[in-house]
Enzyme design. Structure first.
Site, PDB file in Angstrom:
ATOM      1  N   ASP A  19      17.809 -15.485 -86.934  1.00  0.00           N
ATOM      2  CA  ASP A  19      17.388 -14.824 -85.704  1.00  0.00           C
ATOM      3  C   ASP A  19      15.893 -14.535 -85.803  1.00  0.00           C
ATOM      4  O   ASP A  19      15.444 -13.862 -86.744  1.00  0.00           O
ATOM      5  CB  ASP A  19      18.176 -13.517 -85.523  1.00  0.00           C
ATOM      6  CG  ASP A  19      18.085 -12.977 -84.104  1.00  0.00           C
ATOM      7  OD1 ASP A  19      17.313 -13.530 -83.296  1.00  0.00           O
ATOM      8  OD2 ASP A  19      18.795 -11.992 -83.808  1.00  0.00           O
ATOM      9  N   ASP A  31      16.125 -18.162 -79.614  1.00  0.00           N
ATOM     10  CA  ASP A  31      15.610 -17.603 -80.863  1.00  0.00           C
ATOM     11  C   ASP A  31      16.667 -17.345 -81.932  1.00  0.00           C
ATOM     12  O   ASP A  31      16.376 -16.657 -82.912  1.00  0.00           O
ATOM     13  CB  ASP A  31      14.860 -16.296 -80.573  1.00  0.00           C
ATOM     14  CG  ASP A  31      15.747 -15.251 -79.914  1.00  0.00           C
ATOM     15  OD1 ASP A  31      16.800 -15.617 -79.373  1.00  0.00           O
ATOM     16  OD2 ASP A  31      15.380 -14.057 -79.935  1.00  0.00           O
ATOM     17  N   GLU A  32      17.867 -17.863 -81.781  1.00  0.00           N
ATOM     18  CA  GLU A  32      18.863 -17.659 -82.826  1.00  0.00           C
ATOM     19  C   GLU A  32      19.856 -18.811 -82.853  1.00  0.00           C
ATOM     20  O   GLU A  32      20.106 -19.460 -81.845  1.00  0.00           O
ATOM     21  CB  GLU A  32      19.593 -16.328 -82.643  1.00  0.00           C
ATOM     22  CG  GLU A  32      20.322 -16.188 -81.325  1.00  0.00           C
ATOM     23  CD  GLU A  32      21.090 -14.880 -81.234  1.00  0.00           C
ATOM     24  OE1 GLU A  32      21.841 -14.549 -82.189  1.00  0.00           O
ATOM     25  OE2 GLU A  32      20.942 -14.173 -80.210  1.00  0.00           O
TER      26      GLU A  32
END
Length: 526
Positions: free
Chosen positions: A16, A110-111
């Site tokens: 993350d 983003d993860e």
């Protein structure tokens, strides 16, 4: 470590990025590196899309109304989102993960989850070493920090990465699972929302450990068989869900919440054209074609209306899609103004090869016409064809003047090739920013090569013929202050110019992140 821990057969990692949007802004605008930053819409209806850790100290967070966040952290720098830049960096992150494992499951920009085959049967120290190298590779490729969690399943890996933040690593071995999870609130589990949390609280259940200790029949009686069974398994650390790539999107959409309600149909048509263009960029990038166009309009009292149209022929033509969306908007938009406009493209399939027939827009809908006729410039009823032989939507005369779809012959600002920059598929919900100016879909400045924006707004990427790349810190009263800096330069100096200074032009946001290439003699050129 126990024998059970040494013999763990499965390791799932969850990476993350830390405060991704805000971290990107701090990286590419080094003056902001240690300052509180809020990314999102600055208007009265703006929402925080990202908050730096320096802003979170004051209680500001993602999904919060921007007005509330600014009251909590008045010293924060507020910037519009630059989705083109975030998407490009996200692609680099996913590329690093793809080099570490054959299958990556992105959760968002983003993860992502991964299950490296090399870790099957590894012990905790081996997993930690692997994750350390992975975080280092992401930082080397992007310049940004990332947190990694590792556990026996996706749920535990996700929890571990949250425990690792910011910029950390947490490996939860099987013999630690119960201890780690027991004290966490039930909301830490996937699938537990406010309703389920409230129901469990009535039974005195507030932690994962308490949920794990419940009788399964009691859980399913409260939450239903499917949800209750799954949550009870997760609470006990049983998570055999595979790491799998996400399926292809079923629709692609873009929408905007306006700072002030739109009341003129010309303004609505302009907004619809921008929304269609934003969705179309993703459509083209994905190599898809759309059969269905849907327009959604939300009034000031939050009443939502939608209109859709489907054709037997899938299309990738922007002018066609725009004309249909604008026609649908005329019946979808309520009297009294509209606060939100959205356009979605669905019925997606692979981009079709050249065919004998194509669909073009007319006043009666999509009309199949021979492609040869369009190429030859043969007049088609209801369709304007310019001398170059390109079919476009008809002009629609009315009290507000003729309407020509953006990108159609005779329109201004016809789009050219550029990097995708719009958020797609994002409904109006907490966590998605309202654009900073009415009708702007993605908060990104105009692409290089178009007329400079007048007036400038804070956060715009600009280029000066003498000082290079910079960003607008403030503008007004015919003046604009620009700080000239990028990731490569470190903190830069600010200069003030006349807003109409011809030496200032709009710039590509990616230029603030991409490091300059070395010259042949090994010296970095600036």
């Amino acid at each position: 470590m126990t024998e059970q821990g040494r013999q763990c057969g499965r390791w799932v990692l969850h990476l993350d990025m830390d405060a991704f949007f805000a971290s990107v802004e701090q990286l590419t605008r080094p003056t902001l590196a240690d300052r509180p930053v809020l990314v999102g819409g600055a208007g009265p209806r703006g929402v925080v899309a990202g908050a730096s850790y320096q802003a979170r100290v004051y209680g500001a967070r993602s999904a919060m109304p921007m007005t509330q966040a600014r009251r909590r952290c008045p010293q924060a720098v507020v910037l519009p989102p630059r989705f083109a830049l975030y998407k490009t960096i996200s692609e680099q992150v996913m590329a690093v993960l793809g080099e570490a494992a054959p299958i990556v499951e992105p959760v968002s920009l983003d993860e992502a989850f991964l299950e490296p085959p090399a870790l099957a049967g590894a012990d905790g120290s081996e997993v930690a070493a692997f994750a350390i190298a992975l975080r280092a590779a992401v930082r080397e490729r992007t310049g940004l920090p990332a947190s990694v969690g590792a556990g026996s399943g996706k749920q535990l890996a996700k929890i571990a990465s949250e425990l690792a933040k910011p910029d950390g690593l947490r490996v939860v071995t099987p013999d630690e699972e119960r201890e780690v999870m027991a004290a966490l609130p039930v909301r830490a589990l996937w699938g537990v929302g406010p309703v389920a949390e409230a129901g469990l609280r009535k039974l005195g259940v507030t932690t994962i450990g308490q949920l794990a200790a419940m009788d399964p029949r009691e859980v399913t009686g409260l939450l239903g068989v499917a949800v209750g069974t799954e949550l009870h398994r997760l609470a006990r650390g049983i998570d055999d869900r595979p790491v799998a790539p996400r399926g292809a999107a079923k629709q692609i959409s873009a929408e905007t919440t306006f700072e002030t309600d739109l009341t003129a149909m010309t303004a609505v048509h302009d907004a619809v054209a921008r929304m269609t263009e934003a969705a179309h960029r993703r459509l083209v990038v994905d190599g898809r074609a759309a059969r269905t166009v849907t327009v959604k309009a939300r009034s000031a009292d939050f009443t939502t209306a939608s209109r859709s149209e489907t054709t037997a022929v899938a299309s990738t033509d922007l002018a066609t899609l725009t004309a249909v969306a604008q026609r649908l908007a005329r019946s979808a938009v309520p009297d009294g103004g509209v606060r939100l406009i959205g356009v979605s493209l669905s019925g997606l399939g692979e981009s079709p090869p050249p065919a004998l027939f194509d669909a073009v827009a007319s006043s009666d809908g999509w009309v199949p016409v021979p492609v040869a006729d369009v190429d030859a410039g043969v007049p088609i009823p209801g369709v304007d064809v310019d001398p170059s032989g390109t079919a476009g939507p008809p002009a629609r005369p009315g009290p507000e003047g003729p309407l020509v779809a953006k990108g159609a012959p005779g329109s201004q600002g016809a789009p050219g090739p550029e990097r995708p920059r719009a958020a797609d598929g994002a409904p109006e919900r907490p966590g998605v920013p309202a654009p900073e100016r009415p009708g702007v879909a993605d908060g990104a400045p105009c692409s290089t090569g178009v007329e400079p924006r007048r007036p400038w707004r804070a956060g715009d990427d600009v280029r000066h013929s003498e000082h290079g790349h910079g960003w607008v810190q403030g503008a007004g009263h015919g003046r604009v202050t620009v700080r000239f800096e990028t990731r490569a330069t470190g903190p830069g100096v600010a200069h003030t110019f006349a807003a109409a200074d011809p030496a200032l032009t709009t710039a590509d946001p990616l230029d603030s992140w991409t490091l300059p290439a070395p010259s042949p003699d090994g010296v970095v050129e600036t």
